[in-house]
Motif scaffolding. Sequence first.
Motif, PDB file in Angstrom:
ATOM      1  N   TYR A  77       1.025  -3.957 -14.274  1.00 17.70           N
ATOM      2  CA  TYR A  77       0.645  -5.376 -14.265  1.00 17.70           C
ATOM      3  C   TYR A  77      -0.001  -5.808 -15.573  1.00 17.70           C
ATOM      4  N   ILE A  78      -0.733  -4.905 -16.209  1.00 14.49           N
ATOM      5  CA  ILE A  78      -1.283  -5.211 -17.532  1.00 14.49           C
ATOM      6  C   ILE A  78      -0.148  -5.473 -18.505  1.00 14.49           C
ATOM      7  N   ASN A  79       0.870  -4.625 -18.478  1.00 14.95           N
ATOM      8  CA  ASN A  79       2.015  -4.794 -19.383  1.00 14.95           C
ATOM      9  C   ASN A  79       2.771  -6.089 -19.088  1.00 14.95           C
ATOM     10  N   ARG A  80       2.929  -6.421 -17.796  1.00 14.65           N
ATOM     11  CA  ARG A  80       3.611  -7.667 -17.438  1.00 14.65           C
ATOM     12  C   ARG A  80       2.830  -8.872 -17.952  1.00 14.65           C
ATOM     13  N   LEU A  81       1.506  -8.821 -17.801  1.00 10.11           N
ATOM     14  CA  LEU A  81       0.683  -9.937 -18.261  1.00 10.11           C
ATOM     15  C   LEU A  81       0.702 -10.036 -19.783  1.00 10.11           C
ATOM     16  N   ARG A  82       0.649  -8.887 -20.456  1.00 12.78           N
ATOM     17  CA  ARG A  82       0.733  -8.895 -21.929  1.00 12.78           C
ATOM     18  C   ARG A  82       2.032  -9.543 -22.401  1.00 12.78           C
ATOM     19  N   ASN A  83       3.120  -9.252 -21.713  1.00 16.08           N
ATOM     20  CA  ASN A  83       4.413  -9.819 -22.116  1.00 16.08           C
ATOM     21  C   ASN A  83       4.421 -11.337 -22.020  1.00 16.08           C
ATOM     22  N   LYS A  84       3.519 -11.896 -21.203  1.00 12.66           N
ATOM     23  CA  LYS A  84       3.507 -13.345 -20.997  1.00 12.66           C
ATOM     24  C   LYS A  84       2.439 -14.077 -21.812  1.00 12.66           C
ATOM     25  N   ILE A  85       1.402 -13.342 -22.272  1.00 15.62           N
ATOM     26  CA  ILE A  85       0.328 -14.056 -22.983  1.00 15.62           C
ATOM     27  C   ILE A  85       0.149 -13.602 -24.425  1.00 15.62           C
ATOM     28  N   GLU A  86       0.734 -12.459 -24.794  1.00 11.46           N
ATOM     29  CA  GLU A  86       0.562 -11.932 -26.150  1.00 11.46           C
ATOM     30  C   GLU A  86       1.701 -12.396 -27.048  1.00 11.46           C
ATOM     31  N   GLU A  87       1.394 -12.574 -28.329  1.00 15.13           N
ATOM     32  CA  GLU A  87       2.447 -12.830 -29.309  1.00 15.13           C
ATOM     33  C   GLU A  87       3.340 -11.607 -29.454  1.00 15.13           C
ATOM     34  N   ASN A  88       2.715 -10.436 -29.427  1.00 17.50           N
ATOM     35  CA  ASN A  88       3.429  -9.170 -29.515  1.00 17.50           C
ATOM     36  C   ASN A  88       2.792  -8.201 -28.529  1.00 17.50           C
ATOM     37  N   ALA A  89       3.461  -7.945 -27.411  1.00 19.58           N
ATOM     38  CA  ALA A  89       2.899  -7.112 -26.353  1.00 19.58           C
ATOM     39  C   ALA A  89       2.645  -5.681 -26.819  1.00 19.58           C
ATOM     40  N   ARG A  90       3.364  -5.236 -27.848  1.00 16.79           N
ATOM     41  CA  ARG A  90       3.164  -3.878 -28.358  1.00 16.79           C
ATOM     42  C   ARG A  90       1.944  -3.781 -29.273  1.00 16.79           C
ATOM     43  N   ASP A  91       1.488  -4.931 -29.727  1.00 18.93           N
ATOM     44  CA  ASP A  91       0.291  -4.983 -30.573  1.00 18.93           C
ATOM     45  C   ASP A  91      -0.628  -6.069 -30.013  1.00 18.93           C
ATOM     46  N   PRO A  92      -1.185  -5.829 -28.822  1.00 22.45           N
ATOM     47  CA  PRO A  92      -1.940  -6.882 -28.126  1.00 22.45           C
ATOM     48  C   PRO A  92      -3.212  -7.292 -28.853  1.00 22.45           C
ATOM     49  N   ARG A  93      -3.464  -8.592 -28.829  1.00 22.40           N
ATOM     50  CA  ARG A  93      -4.677  -9.146 -29.433  1.00 22.40           C
ATOM     51  C   ARG A  93      -5.670  -9.617 -28.383  1.00 22.40           C
ATOM     52  N   HIS A  94      -5.210  -9.817 -27.164  1.00 20.70           N
ATOM     53  CA  HIS A  94      -6.082 -10.343 -26.115  1.00 20.70           C
ATOM     54  C   HIS A  94      -6.524  -9.264 -25.123  1.00 20.70           C
ATOM     55  N   ILE A  95      -5.602  -8.505 -24.590  1.00 14.68           N
ATOM     56  CA  ILE A  95      -5.943  -7.460 -23.614  1.00 14.68           C
ATOM     57  C   ILE A  95      -5.955  -6.118 -24.342  1.00 14.68           C
ATOM     58  N   ILE A  96      -7.162  -5.629 -24.601  1.00 14.28           N
ATOM     59  CA  ILE A  96      -7.341  -4.414 -25.405  1.00 14.28           C
ATOM     60  C   ILE A  96      -7.644  -3.227 -24.507  1.00 14.28           C
ATOM     61  N   THR A  97      -6.913  -2.139 -24.702  1.00 17.76           N
ATOM     62  CA  THR A  97      -7.152  -0.919 -23.933  1.00 17.76           C
ATOM     63  C   THR A  97      -8.369  -0.177 -24.471  1.00 17.76           C
ATOM     64  N   ILE A  98      -9.305   0.161 -23.575  1.00 17.60           N
ATOM     65  CA  ILE A  98     -10.447   1.011 -23.910  1.00 17.60           C
ATOM     66  C   ILE A  98     -10.146   2.368 -23.299  1.00 17.60           C
ATOM     67  N   ARG A  99      -9.726   3.313 -24.121  1.00 13.15           N
ATOM     68  CA  ARG A  99      -9.194   4.588 -23.633  1.00 13.15           C
ATOM     69  C   ARG A  99     -10.164   5.298 -22.693  1.00 13.15           C
ATOM     70  N   GLY A 100      -9.621   5.744 -21.578  1.00 11.02           N
ATOM     71  CA  GLY A 100     -10.395   6.502 -20.611  1.00 11.02           C
ATOM     72  C   GLY A 100     -11.326   5.660 -19.761  1.00 11.02           C
ATOM     73  N   LEU A 101     -11.315   4.340 -19.969  1.00  8.87           N
ATOM     74  CA  LEU A 101     -12.271   3.503 -19.267  1.00  8.87           C
ATOM     75  C   LEU A 101     -11.606   2.297 -18.589  1.00  8.87           C
ATOM     76  N   GLY A 102     -10.955   1.453 -19.379  1.00 14.35           N
ATOM     77  CA  GLY A 102     -10.363   0.255 -18.791  1.00 14.35           C
ATOM     78  C   GLY A 102      -9.856  -0.686 -19.860  1.00 14.35           C
ATOM     79  N   TYR A 103     -10.225  -1.969 -19.748  1.00 18.34           N
ATOM     80  CA  TYR A 103      -9.691  -2.971 -20.666  1.00 18.34           C
ATOM     81  C   TYR A 103     -10.786  -3.990 -21.042  1.00 18.34           C
ATOM     82  N   ARG A 104     -10.618  -4.580 -22.224  1.00 14.29           N
ATOM     83  CA  ARG A 104     -11.502  -5.653 -22.687  1.00 14.29           C
ATOM     84  C   ARG A 104     -10.628  -6.860 -23.038  1.00 14.29           C
ATOM     85  N   PHE A 105     -11.064  -8.048 -22.600  1.00 10.01           N
ATOM     86  CA  PHE A 105     -10.310  -9.272 -22.867  1.00 10.01           C
ATOM     87  C   PHE A 105     -10.948 -10.007 -24.035  1.00 10.01           C
ATOM     88  N   ILE A 106     -10.163 -10.219 -25.105  1.00 11.20           N
ATOM     89  CA  ILE A 106     -10.633 -10.916 -26.299  1.00 11.20           C
ATOM     90  C   ILE A 106      -9.904 -12.255 -26.379  1.00 11.20           C
TER      91      ILE A 106
END
Length: 228
Positions: free
Chosen positions: A198-227
């Motif tokens: 679902y994170i990937n699906r949302l990235r595909n709809k809100i990011e300019e480039n889902a492979r290089d996300p600027r809004h939904i950032i992965t925090i390894r081993g923990l979760g995600y941060r929204f910028i």
Amino acid sequence: MADKVLIVDDDPAISRLISKVMHSCDLESEVANSGTEALSIIRSRPFDLILMDVMLGDMEGFDVIQTIRNEGVITPVIIISGRSEDYDMVYGLSLGADDYVTKPFRPNVLGAKVKALIRRSKSILKNDSNHLTCGPFLYERETMRFYKDHEELVLSAKEQALLLLFIQHPHQVLTKELIYEHIWGNLIAVDDNTIMVYINRLRNKIEENARDPRHIITIRGLGYRFIP
């Protein structure tokens, strides 16, 4: 009107020092000497930022942060602690703190961090009865529609719930457990793969480039941060 900061620390000397720093930054401050007092004050009146010590006389600052976040308080929090271990820092951020400063701190740096976080918080989150705005994102409560840069986003129900969770907690680290509980309502077994899908699906709809996300950032081993 000056912005208001709540200082939560059971050391009078530290509280006085931080109060002086806030005054030098043209900020009003109030002091809570315990976790219980802090919770009572936070529930009774609003603040623009909270400075939270970890080691309090009656409870840990972590417990205070967890409590207010569970109660829906989104006031920015900076932890100020003598504990500098990575675990404490990651744990504090995972509970909803926005920054972590270790003692001894440089007063001018602390003041700059406080003013920057207050400024950023006010600029990215504007709330009224009908709209929730966060950066380029807007949620229209009445119609339950989402927009980015004034263009409507076509989202599934789960994607809507996920984006709303992010918009309501900008810059905070949201753990996978918190996300799974909020979106799926089940903490018996957190399904990392489902969250990732679902994170990937949302990235595909809100990011300019889902492979290089600027809004939904992965925090390894923990979760995600929204910028925003």
